[in-house]
Motif scaffolding. Structure first.
Motif, mmCIF file in Angstrom:
data_model
loop_
_atom_site.group_PDB
_atom_site.id
_atom_site.type_symbol
_atom_site.label_atom_id
_atom_site.label_comp_id
_atom_site.label_asym_id
_atom_site.label_seq_id
_atom_site.Cartn_x
_atom_site.Cartn_y
_atom_site.Cartn_z
ATOM 1 N N PRO A 200 0.819 -1.226 0.000
ATOM 2 C CA PRO A 200 0.000 0.000 0.000
ATOM 3 C C PRO A 200 0.854 1.278 0.000
ATOM 4 O O PRO A 200 0.491 2.267 -0.638
ATOM 5 C CB PRO A 200 -0.809 -0.084 1.295
ATOM 6 N N LEU A 201 1.998 1.236 0.704
ATOM 7 C CA LEU A 201 2.861 2.428 0.735
ATOM 8 C C LEU A 201 3.373 2.747 -0.678
ATOM 9 O O LEU A 201 3.368 3.908 -1.115
ATOM 10 C CB LEU A 201 4.042 2.176 1.680
ATOM 11 N N LEU A 202 3.803 1.714 -1.384
ATOM 12 C CA LEU A 202 4.311 1.935 -2.747
ATOM 13 C C LEU A 202 3.219 2.487 -3.656
ATOM 14 O O LEU A 202 3.451 3.404 -4.453
ATOM 15 C CB LEU A 202 4.805 0.610 -3.351
ATOM 16 N N ARG A 203 2.031 1.910 -3.529
ATOM 17 C CA ARG A 203 0.924 2.351 -4.401
ATOM 18 C C ARG A 203 0.538 3.794 -4.095
ATOM 19 O O ARG A 203 0.275 4.589 -4.992
ATOM 20 C CB ARG A 203 -0.274 1.425 -4.228
ATOM 21 N N GLN A 204 0.527 4.106 -2.813
ATOM 22 C CA GLN A 204 0.166 5.475 -2.417
ATOM 23 C C GLN A 204 1.223 6.457 -2.932
ATOM 24 O O GLN A 204 0.900 7.522 -3.440
ATOM 25 C CB GLN A 204 0.054 5.493 -0.885
ATOM 26 N N PHE A 205 2.482 6.063 -2.860
ATOM 27 C CA PHE A 205 3.582 6.923 -3.335
ATOM 28 C C PHE A 205 3.449 7.131 -4.846
ATOM 29 O O PHE A 205 3.580 8.247 -5.352
ATOM 30 C CB PHE A 205 4.915 6.243 -2.990
ATOM 31 N N ARG A 206 3.145 6.049 -5.561
ATOM 32 C CA ARG A 206 2.971 6.164 -7.022
ATOM 33 C C ARG A 206 1.802 7.100 -7.338
ATOM 34 O O ARG A 206 1.930 8.022 -8.147
ATOM 35 C CB ARG A 206 2.683 4.764 -7.602
ATOM 36 N N ASP A 207 0.648 6.882 -6.668
ATOM 37 C CA ASP A 207 -0.534 7.683 -7.009
ATOM 38 C C ASP A 207 -0.333 9.151 -6.659
ATOM 39 O O ASP A 207 -0.817 10.031 -7.363
ATOM 40 C CB ASP A 207 -1.774 7.138 -6.274
ATOM 41 N N SER A 208 0.382 9.404 -5.550
ATOM 42 C CA SER A 208 0.519 10.813 -5.149
ATOM 43 C C SER A 208 1.672 11.502 -5.865
ATOM 44 O O SER A 208 1.773 12.724 -5.817
ATOM 45 C CB SER A 208 0.715 10.901 -3.632
ATOM 46 N N SER A 209 2.545 10.749 -6.538
ATOM 47 C CA SER A 209 3.726 11.390 -7.140
ATOM 48 C C SER A 209 3.664 11.444 -8.662
ATOM 49 O O SER A 209 4.524 12.058 -9.289
ATOM 50 C CB SER A 209 5.004 10.638 -6.756
ATOM 51 N N GLU A 210 2.675 10.770 -9.247
ATOM 52 C CA GLU A 210 2.659 10.699 -10.708
ATOM 53 C C GLU A 210 2.381 12.082 -11.292
ATOM 54 O O GLU A 210 1.506 12.791 -10.833
ATOM 55 C CB GLU A 210 1.584 9.702 -11.162
ATOM 56 N N GLY A 211 3.146 12.471 -12.266
ATOM 57 C CA GLY A 211 2.955 13.783 -12.892
ATOM 58 C C GLY A 211 4.229 14.195 -13.597
ATOM 59 O O GLY A 211 5.313 13.745 -13.223
ATOM 60 N N ASP A 212 4.080 15.029 -14.625
ATOM 61 C CA ASP A 212 5.255 15.400 -15.414
ATOM 62 C C ASP A 212 6.234 16.247 -14.614
ATOM 63 O O ASP A 212 5.827 17.086 -13.818
ATOM 64 C CB ASP A 212 4.830 16.190 -16.663
ATOM 65 N N VAL A 213 7.517 16.004 -14.833
ATOM 66 C CA VAL A 213 8.546 16.851 -14.230
ATOM 67 C C VAL A 213 9.468 17.321 -15.350
ATOM 68 O O VAL A 213 9.495 16.736 -16.426
ATOM 69 C CB VAL A 213 9.400 16.112 -13.176
ATOM 70 N N LYS A 214 10.209 18.383 -15.028
ATOM 71 C CA LYS A 214 11.172 18.873 -16.006
ATOM 72 C C LYS A 214 12.295 17.844 -16.103
ATOM 73 O O LYS A 214 12.884 17.467 -15.104
ATOM 74 C CB LYS A 214 11.721 20.216 -15.521
ATOM 75 N N THR A 215 12.511 17.299 -17.297
ATOM 76 C CA THR A 215 13.627 16.354 -17.428
ATOM 77 C C THR A 215 14.898 17.187 -17.581
ATOM 78 O O THR A 215 14.969 18.281 -17.105
ATOM 79 C CB THR A 215 13.414 15.379 -18.603
ATOM 80 N N GLY A 216 15.881 16.730 -18.246
ATOM 81 C CA GLY A 216 17.114 17.513 -18.356
ATOM 82 C C GLY A 216 18.246 16.692 -17.861
ATOM 83 O O GLY A 216 18.388 15.543 -18.236
#
Ligand code: SF4
Length: 360
Positions: A200-216
């Protein structure tokens, strides 16, 4: 605020009646321990001052072994119900002998031997027998294994590996809004959390962190374990994204997970042979180079940082040839020799900063 590691482990014992086993690096069939209601508590880099272990060890032993022994000698393992020593390298093997044969701890010690490359058909048979031998040895202390429960834990192992795989994929594609430090803090909680809490911790981390970031600016990290964590903090501070890793404690051993076979022993055997090329399995250097090249290309990284634990023989044997192979492919590399929990020296900071400037 989640409980500390120590509080969590006591709760596991008191509330859930679980046995706690200290497990030394690196790969072992944790699903078998879970199925026997044993919680593996991995010992990679306990934050301790070394005061007793040096009397038992040569000066040129890695700090994973030194700190692991120190933890036992300082009595921090008193709540453990046993130890498991996978045959990862000669240093762990020596540690196993010191703990089992000389310290007189009166705690059961178990051993797990993996076949090393090159693999033959007999290697699979050997691994499968090792699994079954481990079960019979553990049953004497932990009671009979329920195969239905093992099936359930193997499936849970697959789900954990698959969620970790998603996290790695999202990070590599620049779609995970998490700092380098936060990523490894979460992944590494799997070293002691029970799977009912870790998944559950991993899933929660994935769901709350998914989103585009500046690559580079991105790098791939290779080594044993991401310690000292100050290096991750520095990479965050100077805006470097870790696109992927090849850490023994993280992706190398965790991503494959058990195979799809219906027989749990077969599934665990498949999982072992699907592991990434690794120095502790005697994988050929050429396989390690192409594996790292795939990681560099997939994540768009600009270079590879070899984050070495000082005196880690298996890694040190390979690194000059792997570095040379990557350089031939046009990939920039940096080799850092680190001691666990020793922070970040000014010289190391300068070397990392200079490398990052060079690749951008
Ligand atoms: S750091 Fe290297 S030498 Fe030390 S236990 Fe790990 S694999 Fe073995």
């Amino acid at each position: 605020m989640p409980p500390s590691r120590k509080e969590y482990l006591l709760q596991q014992k008191e509330k859930h009646g679980r046995r706690l086993f200290g497990v030394f690096p690196a790969q072992y069939p944790r699903e078998i321990l879970w199925a026997l209601n044993v919680l593996p508590v991995e010992i990679w880099d306990p934050p301790l001052e070394v005061s007793h272990a040096n009397a038992h060890l040569q000066p040129y032993i890695c700090s994973v072994v030194r700190l692991g022994l120190e933890l036992i000698l300082q009595g921090h393992g008193r709540n453990l119900d046993g130890f498991l020593f996978p045959h990862t390298c000669d240093s762990i093997q020596n540690l196993a002998s010191i703990v089992n044969d000389y310290l007189g701890l009166n705690k059961p010690c178990y051993f797990f031997y993996h076949p090393k490359a090159p693999y033959r058909p007999s290697s699979r048979l050997f691994y499968s027998r090792q699994l079954k031998d481990l079960v019979s040895n553990l049953e004497a202390q932990c009671g009979p294994l329920d195969t239905g429960e093992l099936q359930r834990r193997v499936e849970q192992g697959r789900q954990i590996a698959s969620t970790l795989g998603e996290l790695y994929r999202l990070r590599g594609e620049g779609k995970l809004r998490a700092s380098n430090q936060a990523f490894y803090q979460v992944i590494r909680r799997g070293e002691y959390l029970h799977p009912d809490d870790f998944l559950p911790l991993l899933r929660q981390f994935r769901d709350s962190s998914e989103g585009d970031v500046k690559t580079g600016r991105g790098v791939v990290l290779s080594g044993v374990v991401p310690n000292p964590p100050e290096i991750l903090a520095l990479l965050d501070e100077i805006g470097v994204r870790v696109g992927d890793d090849d850490f023994l404690s993280c992706s190398r051993r965790l991503l494959p997970g058990p195979g799809r076979g219906t027989d749990p022993f077969e599934a665990l055997t498949e999982g072992y042979f699907a592991m990434a090329p690794c120095t502790t399995k005697d994988s050929p250097v050429s396989e390690r180079i192409s594996y790292l090249m795939t990681k560099v290309q997939r994540s768009g990284a600009k270079g590879v940082i070899f984050w070495m634990v000082k005196f880690c023989e298996p890694e040190l044997f390979d690194v000059p040839q792997v570095v040379e192979g990557l350089r031939r492919e046009g990939v920039a590399t940096l080799v850092l020799d680190t001691e666990l929990n020793q922070g970040l020296s000014g010289q190391m900071r300068t070397r990392v900063e200079a490398f990052v400037e060079m690749i951008t």
